[in-house]
Design a protein around this motif. Structure first.
Motif, PDB file in Angstrom:
ATOM      1  N   ILE A   1     -25.804  28.261 -58.382  1.00  0.00           N
ATOM      2  CA  ILE A   1     -26.505  26.471 -58.817  1.00  0.00           C
ATOM      3  C   ILE A   1     -27.279  26.369 -57.952  1.00  0.00           C
ATOM      4  O   ILE A   1     -26.952  27.277 -56.736  1.00  0.00           O
ATOM      5  CB  ILE A   1     -25.820  25.512 -58.903  1.00  0.00           C
ATOM      6  CG1 ILE A   1     -24.863  25.637 -59.547  1.00  0.00           C
ATOM      7  CG2 ILE A   1     -26.566  24.318 -58.740  1.00  0.00           C
ATOM      8  CD1 ILE A   1     -23.310  25.212 -59.527  1.00  0.00           C
TER       9      ILE A   1
ATOM     10  N   ASP B   1     -31.727  24.312 -60.629  1.00  0.00           N
ATOM     11  CA  ASP B   1     -31.942  25.345 -61.424  1.00  0.00           C
ATOM     12  C   ASP B   1     -29.945  25.763 -61.066  1.00  0.00           C
ATOM     13  O   ASP B   1     -29.527  26.120 -60.676  1.00  0.00           O
ATOM     14  CB  ASP B   1     -32.355  26.231 -61.126  1.00  0.00           C
ATOM     15  CG  ASP B   1     -33.802  25.585 -61.529  1.00  0.00           C
ATOM     16  OD1 ASP B   1     -34.430  25.194 -61.944  1.00  0.00           O
ATOM     17  OD2 ASP B   1     -34.993  26.486 -60.316  1.00  0.00           O
ATOM     18  N   CYS B   2     -29.300  26.330 -62.655  1.00  0.00           N
ATOM     19  CA  CYS B   2     -28.329  27.338 -62.617  1.00  0.00           C
ATOM     20  C   CYS B   2     -28.816  28.537 -63.854  1.00  0.00           C
ATOM     21  O   CYS B   2     -28.981  28.290 -64.777  1.00  0.00           O
ATOM     22  CB  CYS B   2     -27.438  26.885 -63.740  1.00  0.00           C
ATOM     23  SG  CYS B   2     -25.798  27.445 -63.107  1.00  0.00           S
ATOM     24  N   HIS B   3     -27.799  29.496 -63.222  1.00  0.00           N
ATOM     25  CA  HIS B   3     -28.017  30.419 -63.793  1.00  0.00           C
ATOM     26  C   HIS B   3     -26.196  31.829 -64.187  1.00  0.00           C
ATOM     27  O   HIS B   3     -25.185  30.882 -62.431  1.00  0.00           O
ATOM     28  CB  HIS B   3     -28.595  31.792 -63.870  1.00  0.00           C
ATOM     29  CG  HIS B   3     -28.789  32.343 -61.988  1.00  0.00           C
ATOM     30  ND1 HIS B   3     -29.790  31.824 -61.416  1.00  0.00           N
ATOM     31  CD2 HIS B   3     -28.725  33.571 -61.844  1.00  0.00           C
ATOM     32  CE1 HIS B   3     -29.611  32.408 -59.721  1.00  0.00           C
ATOM     33  NE2 HIS B   3     -29.289  33.737 -61.061  1.00  0.00           N
ATOM     34  N   THR B   4     -26.249  32.621 -64.665  1.00  0.00           N
ATOM     35  CA  THR B   4     -25.435  33.370 -64.667  1.00  0.00           C
ATOM     36  C   THR B   4     -25.509  34.821 -64.460  1.00  0.00           C
ATOM     37  O   THR B   4     -26.881  35.585 -65.043  1.00  0.00           O
ATOM     38  CB  THR B   4     -24.336  32.180 -65.593  1.00  0.00           C
ATOM     39  OG1 THR B   4     -24.530  33.697 -67.088  1.00  0.00           O
ATOM     40  CG2 THR B   4     -23.790  31.768 -66.064  1.00  0.00           C
TER      41      THR B   4
ATOM     42  N   ILE C   1     -21.330  32.385 -61.620  1.00  0.00           N
ATOM     43  CA  ILE C   1     -22.639  30.902 -61.302  1.00  0.00           C
ATOM     44  C   ILE C   1     -22.772  30.579 -60.528  1.00  0.00           C
ATOM     45  O   ILE C   1     -22.210  30.713 -59.159  1.00  0.00           O
ATOM     46  CB  ILE C   1     -22.105  29.644 -62.164  1.00  0.00           C
ATOM     47  CG1 ILE C   1     -20.872  30.140 -63.511  1.00  0.00           C
ATOM     48  CG2 ILE C   1     -23.037  28.728 -62.901  1.00  0.00           C
ATOM     49  CD1 ILE C   1     -19.311  30.396 -63.501  1.00  0.00           C
TER      50      ILE C   1
END
Length: 482
Positions: free
Chosen positions: A478, A132-135, A476
């Motif tokens: 990850i 998953d990736c989020h900022t 960011i």
């Protein structure tokens, strides 16, 4: 004589600099206060206070930071008339203009109070298998702002609310010509109960500007003023590794098409040019009349200008106040003299303006130039006074070409009933803010504010969503879990 003080670390203190400047009412010549010219040592003290406050303030949940802004908004709203009166006394604009000035600033506090939503990042599940990736957005530290004389309450509030809402701490240098409204605003900010050091005020001039640009513990600098100084701030602060947004000067073109609604257009053009005595970066300067509109616009503009009531902005019935100082009055008058020397026709001459009972006021009357040609100094340089320049164009293409020759690109407006013409204009004109049947193309707080070309130096403009970008760093993340 009252000597103004700096606000550092939650307390008022005398500046270390020995030099003071006199703050005068530009309509009456009355001395209002003395403002100190602070030193680099004063800047360092403010930055250290802001730096000490940063860890705790940045760790404060955004929803709690927003509550300070809700409270601040209510305090400001209760003091609208008081701040407007101070603004009129130190700047000269009318009380109605001063109320709008502060009102626009309050709108930025309102917008910044929505920071829990404005700070939200983005996320996507399974950017790859089980990854998953989020900022997230994080504050950077101490920010500084250098603000101009023309909107004393408003412009600092383009920056302060966003800086602290995003978790940064803040140091302000207001214009040394109009420091009184910010002095009072910071007294009101005291009532909110922000932790000491979150907001700081340092009075001064050039030395404070240069100290902001060079200080190693300032993460970013905001500036509003002339393009020459904006360019200096941009270069010197950027060389020191800082984020910079530097808003500069303007030469705004108002294009009037043959299908424009004449009566409303002329009134709006006049307000754009002569409101705040022409001392605003969004003021109209050059009126480009397309086709057969010229004579009607010219005659209507002269008629409106002759109806302006010049005087002390605090008095009823006055519709235009003085310019900020005797030096600025002389600068505006030199441009009028230059226009005459270049061969433009002076239809209305404001050079000998007088107001009974106010012999010491910095008066420049409404001025209208006819037969202005591209390349004239009055058609290319920023006058920043109540001076209108009338030019002709055969069609929209020529009008856009005239506007786009300018080294500036702050704002431009078109008056028309044609959607096609308006769309063509907004697409092709080289300005950062575009008005369609609006002579002062001022965005609301929730949209960005800033020009192009020689009117803006930097990447991220003032207020709106770009303010959140300016005052935060995107991180960011990850993620994979085994």
């Amino acid at each position: 004589m009252r000597v103004l003080e700096n606000f550092v670390g939650g307390a008022w203190s005398r500046a270390s600099g020995a030099t003071h400047l006199e703050v005068k009412n530009p309509a009456t010549g009355e001395s209002l206060a003395e403002v100190p010219l602070s030193t680099a040592a004063d800047v360092d003290a403010a930055v250290k206070a802001a730096q000490a406050a940063f860890p705790g303030w940045s760790a404060t949940p955004p929803v709690q930071r927003a509550r300070y802004l809700f409270k601040l908004r209510e305090i400001f709203d209760a003091h609208r008339d008081e701040i407007a009166a101070i603004c009129t006394a130190e700047h000269g604009k009318t009380l109605a203009e001063a109320r709008n000035d502060f009102g626009r600033g309050i709108e930025n506090v309102e917008h910044a109070a929505g920071i829990p939503a404005l700070l939200m990042g983005q996320g996507l599940e399974d950017v790859a298998s089980r990854i998953d990736c989020h900022t997230i957005r994080q504050p950077l530290g101490v920010f500084a702002a250098i603000t101009p004389f023309n909107f004393p309450p408003m412009v600092p509030l383009w920056f302060l609310p966003y800086a602290i809402a995003t978790g940064n701490t803040f140091v302000l240098k207001p214009s040394e010509q109009v420091p009184l409204s910010q002095q009072r605003i910071f007294e009101l900010i005291e009532q909110v109960g922000l932790p000491p050091g979150v907001v700081n005020l340092v009075h001064g001039g050039r030395d404070v500007v240069n100290a902001f640009c060079a200080h190693r513990d300032i993460a970013g600098v905001s500036f509003v003023g002339s393009s020459a100084v904006a360019r200096h701030v941009y270069r010197s602060a950027a060389e020191a590794g800082k984020r910079v947004q530097a808003l500069g000067g303007a030469k705004n073109f108002l294009v009037v098409m043959p299908d424009a609604e004449r009566r409303m257009t002329v009134a709006n053009v006049a307000e754009s040019i002569y409101g705040c005595s022409g001392q605003r970066c969004l003021a109209g300067s050059v009126v480009v009349c397309v086709g057969d509109t010229y004579e009607a616009v010219r005659d209507g503009l002269v008629r409106h200008a002759k109806g302006i009531v010049l005087g002390d902005g605090s008095k009823p019935g006055v519709t235009m106040g003085p310019v900020i100082s005797a030096a600025h009055r002389d600068r505006v008058l030199s441009y009028i003299n230059q226009g005459v020397a270049e061969g433009a026709t002076l239809l209305l001459d404001g050079r000998d303006a007088r107001v009974d009972g106010y012999p010491d006021g910095n008066w420049v009357g409404p001025t209208v130039f006819d037969d202005v040609r591209p390349g004239m100094v009055i058609a290319t340089e920023e006058i920043f006074g109540p001076v209108a320049c009338l030019m002709r164009a055969n069609d929209l293409d020529e009008a856009i070409a005239i506007a786009n020759r300018s080294e500036y690109g702050n704002a431009a407006s078109i008056y028309t009933s044609s959607g096609r013409a308006a769309r063509e204009f907004q697409h092709r004109v080289g300005a950062g803010m575009v008005g369609v049947n609006i002579g002062v193309a001022a965005p609301m707080a929730f949209f960005p504010f800033g020009g192009q070309k020689g009117s803006f130096f930097g990447d991220l403009k003032a207020h709106g969503p770009t303010a959140i970008d300016f005052y935060t760093e995107r991180k960011i993340v990850i993620t994979r879990w085994f």
